[in-house]
Design an enzyme around this catalytic site. Sequence first.
Site, PDB file in Angstrom:
ATOM      1  N   SER A 106       0.773  -1.267  -0.029  1.00 60.91           N
ATOM      2  CA  SER A 106       0.105   0.082   0.063  1.00 60.91           C
ATOM      3  C   SER A 106       0.887   1.219   0.112  1.00 60.91           C
ATOM      4  CB  SER A 106      -1.155   0.032   1.171  1.00 60.91           C
ATOM      5  OG  SER A 106      -2.102   0.800   1.118  1.00 60.91           O
ATOM      6  N   ASP A 253      -5.873   2.613  -3.632  1.00 59.43           N
ATOM      7  CA  ASP A 253      -7.138   2.690  -2.987  1.00 59.43           C
ATOM      8  C   ASP A 253      -7.373   4.126  -2.361  1.00 59.43           C
ATOM      9  OD1 ASP A 253      -5.316   2.059  -1.030  1.00 59.43           O
ATOM     10  OD2 ASP A 253      -6.294   0.432  -0.135  1.00 59.43           O
TER      11      ASP A 253
HETATM   12 MG    MG Z   1      -3.308   1.485  -0.218  1.00 56.91          MG
END
Ligand code: MG
Length: 463
Positions: A106, A253
């Site tokens: 991430s 995201d």
């Molecule tokens: Mg992320």
Amino acid sequence: MLKQGDEKITSNKLFGTNGIRGLTNKELTPEIAVKVGSAIGTFFGNKNLLIGHDARTSGPMFAKAVISGLTATGCNVFFAGMASTPALQYAVKNHRMDGGVIITASHNPPEYNGIKVIWKDGVEISHEQETQIENTYFQNKTVFAEWNKLGAKHELASINDEYINAIKNHINIPEIASKKYHVLVDAANSVGGLATPKLLRELGCKVTTINANIDGTFPGRMPEPRPENLQEMAATVKAVGADLGVAFDGDADRSIFVGENGEIYWGDKTFAIVEKQFLMENPNAKIVTPVSSSTLIKDVAEVYKGEIVWTKVGSVTVSQTMKEVKAKLGGEENGGVFYGPHQAVRDGAMTTALILGIMAKTGKKLSELISEQPQYFIEKGKVECPEDKKEKVHKKLLEQVKGANVSTIDGVKIWFEDKSAILVRPSGTEPAYRLYAEAKNQEKALKLVKDYSITLKQILATI
Ligand code: MG
């Protein structure tokens, strides 16, 4: 070096707040990844799973290791190659897979990598399900398949295009196209560049990109979309005269936006814009958000008749709570927006489309939409606290704030009459307490951090 990492990851816990995460070949090794893969395969049991990875240099290596573990337990693997987390999550659901695995760390620096496990609805598995995988891993309860029942590996290309098309189903394309917006995308040299620039062109936008070349060493900037990492992008938005800038984290995201004026807006503010529009269209809807979010989210819910459901900090908890209470919108202060009609997970490309849709509908610039909101000042602090004293500090602090408007969902959050608030929360990664204050002016926010730091230190001195 390897020993040190092994000790850390094999102590008793694999999963953190967002999957398994560690330094490549120090804390997270291919050996561990194979074993994790077989524990995940045992958890699902002879099922069809989708797997992909972000742009990190170690992505293909860890994907191969996890695929070995999965197929060894009899799971069939469909390999999507490089993909953003939300694109992969959408494909799990769209292709009726039984689950999925994403190799990503991430927002962490390039030397890290990690493993996230996805349920068949595209949402990350719950912490209870993670514990089941951990138990299999640590107690060596992996169930391997017979030699003639091993899983097969297939390729699954084109998940990016179906993801783009899915997002387009949720927005007013002609309305956005009529505005001919110029949008700057900062892709963090990772998978954020795969879908959004193409999506925006299909929405009639002019697109300028920075850090859009895929490079797993992340030479452009660190992948966490924090203001200090986004200065180049903010300056570029102004320099090219763009209407909007968007920056993603390493797996795309989370999205942080920059206005046409070059100002970087933290996630609370853009989430509140989405929240307001959503509540105008869906009155009385539930909005799921962690206690770390700004009072701004509560203010918008009060005016536009929404019901706030507060949760612990962490995207998995937000997604799982949305499922439990059947909510269609969730959001985090770090730039995570969960748009349920598309999927109940953080999704940077979907959020970009939503923001553009609101700009087009209202005819307002992002800076105008932000300036209509109540304004808050935020200050943060940290107080060192040994791990074994965290629980006692929590209890003592609760005693001291008795009678106040308090939530103990995660740490201690106190809301005051003058609309200021403070969250005092034990750090999940450090021997420390973290303080997040907000108020209508900066002096009050600073004072709250100072006062509660003193309170914590006084408590620590007595236990
Ligand atoms: Mg992320």
